[in-house]
Scaffold this active site. Sequence first.
Site, short mmCIF file in Angstrom:
data_model
loop_
_atom_site.label_atom_id
_atom_site.label_comp_id
_atom_site.label_asym_id
_atom_site.label_seq_id
_atom_site.Cartn_x
_atom_site.Cartn_y
_atom_site.Cartn_z
NE ARG A 200 -1.09 0.41 4.94
CZ ARG A 200 -0.87 0.08 5.89
NH1 ARG A 200 -0.60 -1.32 5.94
NH2 ARG A 200 0.00 0.19 6.90
CG ASN A 201 3.51 2.51 2.76
OD1 ASN A 201 2.87 2.86 2.72
ND2 ASN A 201 3.32 1.06 3.21
#
Length: 395
Positions: A200-201
């Site tokens: 998610r990064n």
Amino acid sequence: MIKPHGSDVLYPLYVSDDAAREQLLKEAETLPSLLLNSAAAANAVMLGAGYFNPLQGYMNLADALAVAENMHTTDGLFWPVPVVNLTQDTSIANGARVALRDPNVEGHPILGIMDVTNVEAVTDSQIATMASQIFGTDNNSHPGVSTFTQLGNQLLSGPIQVLNFSYFRDEFAGTFQTAVEIRADIEKRGWNKVVAFQTRNPMHLAHEELCRMAMERLEADGCIVHMLLGKLKAGDIPADVRDACIRKMVDVYFPPNSVMVSGYGFDMLYAGPREAVLHAVFRQNMGATHLIVGRDHAGVGDYYGPFDAQTIFTESVPEGALDIEIFSADHTAWSKKLNKVVMMREAPDHDKDDFVLLSGTKVREMLSEGVAPPPEFSRPEVAEILMAYYQSEIA
């Protein structure tokens, strides 16, 4: 290829036949409407895309409670997190056929059609119990708990037919893929052993090297960097920026046909160990044979131990419940002694000062000031994209 979870073949709920879909969209315009919340809409997208195979729709209360408590539905299917349609709308009756409206797209277009087999009132106590079991805490400061406990006390269950993929197909063209499409891509590439990396990064050098380590140690044919494209908490980097960073890293630093960049349409739960197991379920459905589970996988704050998302697979997932295997990883960082990225647990002669370690706050400060992190932390091409983003935010 690895079988989907719970069935021999994949059963996506998206209506792929154009004529049938158009007919259902016309019918939906005549049906009573339910405006979904983002969580229920994300569940619909995942059901439509085949990621939540073999589920045929939203769970009823008995299944939701059973899954929250012991990760099995009432008929014995292993499943880690309730897939529900909780709402505050009290106008829908048992037996209704309703048009599901998308809360995340302007004009609230029709996302699907649902045959409502049960409308059940859920008590605040049941909501709180499920939240505590899913997230391991009842603290309302936890973003997942806060979201789940505010969805509503009406639970609508029943099968659905999905008619579009919300904003994901348009906004992330070329990145968003269904489980069906990823399986086809894997087959086309001739891959058999496939590692999935959840993110998610943006990926820094340590993440890149972790993927490389997993591929080498497992002798995998390829890796799928599979990024979440849905809603995150405030302060997280938008999906389009992450996408650009990851694609640049893959294009420059990995050999051709070794890494796929893909994404899925779901909102982050921040459920730590339970979410790690959900990640394994839907990565098996998309054809991956292995999932990298690192330190504090799917965590937030200090709600989970650093390796809780790994131990849940040995302590709570029954043997044979999943065919996908876990590649357990420690925190990875650049070793000043060895001049390379290592797993910290594999460098016993090191102390903290022997690694290049930067906090997220420090990295954000540097990028906002137009200062690239050291190359031992981040690829310069990736840092350039992130600097442009952060500086645009403060301009």
